[in-house]
Design an enzyme around this catalytic site. Sequence first.
Site, mmCIF file in Angstrom:
data_model
loop_
_atom_site.group_PDB
_atom_site.id
_atom_site.type_symbol
_atom_site.label_atom_id
_atom_site.label_comp_id
_atom_site.label_asym_id
_atom_site.label_seq_id
_atom_site.Cartn_x
_atom_site.Cartn_y
_atom_site.Cartn_z
ATOM 1 N N GLY A 92 56.064 43.376 -80.880
ATOM 2 C CA GLY A 92 56.119 44.029 -79.565
ATOM 3 C C GLY A 92 57.056 45.225 -79.590
ATOM 4 N N LYS A 100 42.301 38.603 -93.502
ATOM 5 C CA LYS A 100 43.742 38.504 -93.222
ATOM 6 C C LYS A 100 44.179 37.036 -93.212
ATOM 7 C CE LYS A 100 47.837 40.046 -91.665
ATOM 8 N NZ LYS A 100 48.334 40.377 -90.356
ATOM 9 N N SER A 141 56.524 35.765 -92.803
ATOM 10 C CA SER A 141 57.097 35.321 -91.533
ATOM 11 C C SER A 141 57.177 33.798 -91.420
ATOM 12 C CB SER A 141 56.362 35.933 -90.344
ATOM 13 O OG SER A 141 55.065 35.430 -90.281
ATOM 14 N N GLY A 165 59.375 41.114 -79.328
ATOM 15 C CA GLY A 165 59.993 40.727 -80.594
ATOM 16 C C GLY A 165 59.697 41.784 -81.638
ATOM 17 N N ASN A 215 48.408 36.981 -85.268
ATOM 18 C CA ASN A 215 47.713 36.552 -86.474
ATOM 19 C C ASN A 215 46.703 35.466 -86.158
ATOM 20 O OD1 ASN A 215 48.328 37.991 -88.851
ATOM 21 N ND2 ASN A 215 50.427 37.237 -88.769
ATOM 22 N N GLY A 235 56.213 40.217 -74.663
ATOM 23 C CA GLY A 235 56.839 39.739 -75.898
ATOM 24 C C GLY A 235 57.362 40.925 -76.688
ATOM 25 N N GLU A 287 54.206 29.446 -87.186
ATOM 26 C CA GLU A 287 52.832 29.575 -86.659
ATOM 27 C C GLU A 287 51.835 28.847 -87.568
ATOM 28 O OE1 GLU A 287 52.319 33.860 -86.351
ATOM 29 O OE2 GLU A 287 51.798 33.634 -84.248
HETATM 30 N N1 LIG Z 1 56.601 40.398 -87.720
HETATM 31 C C1 LIG Z 1 55.641 40.851 -88.503
HETATM 32 O O1 LIG Z 1 55.929 41.557 -89.471
HETATM 33 C C2 LIG Z 1 54.183 40.552 -88.203
HETATM 34 C C3 LIG Z 1 53.209 41.248 -88.939
HETATM 35 C C4 LIG Z 1 51.869 41.039 -88.644
HETATM 36 C C5 LIG Z 1 51.512 40.147 -87.643
HETATM 37 N N2 LIG Z 1 52.474 39.469 -86.957
HETATM 38 C C6 LIG Z 1 52.021 38.571 -85.864
HETATM 39 O O2 LIG Z 1 52.397 39.146 -84.620
HETATM 40 C C7 LIG Z 1 52.634 38.124 -83.640
HETATM 41 C C8 LIG Z 1 54.049 38.316 -83.065
HETATM 42 O O3 LIG Z 1 54.979 38.045 -84.109
HETATM 43 P P1 LIG Z 1 56.482 38.578 -84.108
HETATM 44 O O4 LIG Z 1 56.922 38.586 -85.529
HETATM 45 O O5 LIG Z 1 56.612 39.827 -83.315
HETATM 46 O O6 LIG Z 1 57.214 37.382 -83.322
HETATM 47 P P2 LIG Z 1 58.650 37.411 -82.632
HETATM 48 O O7 LIG Z 1 59.532 38.411 -83.296
HETATM 49 O O8 LIG Z 1 59.095 35.987 -82.563
HETATM 50 O O9 LIG Z 1 58.341 37.949 -81.172
HETATM 51 C C9 LIG Z 1 57.661 37.212 -80.209
HETATM 52 C C10 LIG Z 1 58.306 37.532 -78.888
HETATM 53 O O10 LIG Z 1 57.563 36.948 -77.838
HETATM 54 C C11 LIG Z 1 58.478 36.572 -76.848
HETATM 55 N N3 LIG Z 1 57.873 35.652 -75.900
HETATM 56 C C12 LIG Z 1 57.428 34.388 -76.082
HETATM 57 N N4 LIG Z 1 56.936 33.883 -74.934
HETATM 58 C C13 LIG Z 1 57.057 34.863 -74.003
HETATM 59 C C14 LIG Z 1 56.731 34.954 -72.634
HETATM 60 N N5 LIG Z 1 56.167 33.926 -71.983
HETATM 61 N N6 LIG Z 1 57.006 36.099 -71.982
HETATM 62 C C15 LIG Z 1 57.567 37.143 -72.612
HETATM 63 N N7 LIG Z 1 57.911 37.121 -73.913
HETATM 64 C C16 LIG Z 1 57.650 35.991 -74.600
HETATM 65 C C17 LIG Z 1 59.623 35.970 -77.639
HETATM 66 O O11 LIG Z 1 60.751 35.894 -76.813
HETATM 67 P P3 LIG Z 1 62.181 35.329 -77.268
HETATM 68 O O12 LIG Z 1 62.864 36.515 -77.889
HETATM 69 O O13 LIG Z 1 62.759 34.900 -75.989
HETATM 70 O O14 LIG Z 1 61.906 34.217 -78.237
HETATM 71 C C18 LIG Z 1 59.740 37.002 -78.758
HETATM 72 O O15 LIG Z 1 60.570 38.068 -78.388
HETATM 73 C C19 LIG Z 1 52.471 36.798 -84.405
HETATM 74 O O16 LIG Z 1 51.181 36.292 -84.214
HETATM 75 C C20 LIG Z 1 52.671 37.194 -85.870
HETATM 76 O O17 LIG Z 1 52.033 36.312 -86.764
HETATM 77 C C21 LIG Z 1 53.798 39.656 -87.199
#
Ligand SMILES: NC(=O)c1ccc[n+]([C@@H]2O[C@H](COP(=O)([O-])OP(=O)(O)OC[C@H]3O[C@@H](n4cnc5c(N)ncnc54)[C@H](OP(=O)(O)O)[C@@H]3O)[C@@H](O)[C@H]2O)c1
Length: 304
Positions: free
Chosen positions: A20, A182, A251, A17, A105, A15, A263
């Site tokens: 990641g 959190k 988010s 995103g 999260n 992942g 989420e």
């Molecule tokens: N963003 C923040 O600032 C933040 C801060 C703290 C915690 N978090 C937590 O971190 C976690 C990730 O959040 P995020 O913001 O990074 O989400 P995101 O930007 O939506 O990234 C998630 C990624 O996972 C990919 N994915 C989903 N299924 C997959 C699979 N089977 N194989 C490979 N890749 C796959 C998605 O692909 P696609 O691109 O194809 O959709 C997307 O690129 C969540 O639990 C969130 O609550 C986020």
Amino acid sequence: MEGQEVHVARIAIVGAGAIGGAIAGLLEMTGEYEITLCTRRPLPQLTVELPSGVVLVKAHNATDPEDARPVDWVMVATKAYDAEGAARWFPVLCAQGAPIAVLQNGVEHRERFAPYVDQARLLPVIIDCPAERPADGMVRVRGPALMRVESKPLGREFAALFAGSSASVELVGDFVTAAWRKLCLNSVGALSALTLKPAGVLRDENLGRLALAIAAECIAVGRAEGAQLSDSLGEEILALYRGQPADSVNSLLADRLAGKRMETDARNGAVVRKGEEHGIPTPLNRMAVTLLDMHQPQTMKAGL
Ligand SMILES: NC(=O)c1ccc[n+]([C@@H]2O[C@H](COP(=O)([O-])OP(=O)(O)OC[C@H]3O[C@@H](n4cnc5c(N)ncnc54)[C@H](OP(=O)(O)O)[C@@H]3O)[C@@H](O)[C@H]2O)c1
């Protein structure tokens, strides 16, 4: 020494995103690892804007588990609801026993992955890192990355991976408390997604009272789960939201505005679920989940 093979740790990120990508950028900073980005769509390049500068991640990209190879560490950074898809990568990536860090999260990292991985190899990670993905191949990190992990051998090994990066990894003796703190913060964030307004909305007196009541439900459930949560936590959380720039978008709100799946289940849904287990009523968190789920893309598609 000449002729001696140098072992470069191989790390796969499932992942790529916002989180990641941020992790990939931080690991790339160290110059120590062979990184594989496991994605659903091809990702020809990844540029990460960190507060300390721009990093171009030199990584292999696999879009199918069949194209991947075993690694030494796996980091899962999908949304919580994509656990099943993320787990499809494990048989190949973990064929040589690699541990799996789950950077998501919520408080259910272990339950979520229990069907797919031996718990001894799983490391729940709480991550604070304001990151976004403005376009494919580009991740922007707007502040410091702080991660918390259990103060156990696997946690220490994970922390050592980030030496030489700008990330901080805190080893905590009481992970349950850290995770629930959190979650209390995140539970209140539902108010932004419900009102379609950024953090400034919590400066309103009535919304402030609602925020305290939502946090109080989460605190009660967290305590029943064994978390040490102080009576003042609700006020601390409210002060934190009120201290943020008024236009800060969390988010849940960002996902709702972008028409993406939210989420809700891993956040307010977890409060409701765990509350039911302990016989603690959580009507406000339940209402938040129910109302937000009416705006999930799958519900909208069904015409409800
Ligand atoms: N963003 C923040 O600032 C933040 C801060 C703290 C915690 N978090 C937590 O971190 C976690 C990730 O959040 P995020 O913001 O990074 O989400 P995101 O930007 O939506 O990234 C998630 C990624 O996972 C990919 N994915 C989903 N299924 C997959 C699979 N089977 N194989 C490979 N890749 C796959 C998605 O692909 P696609 O691109 O194809 O959709 C997307 O690129 C969540 O639990 C969130 O609550 C986020």
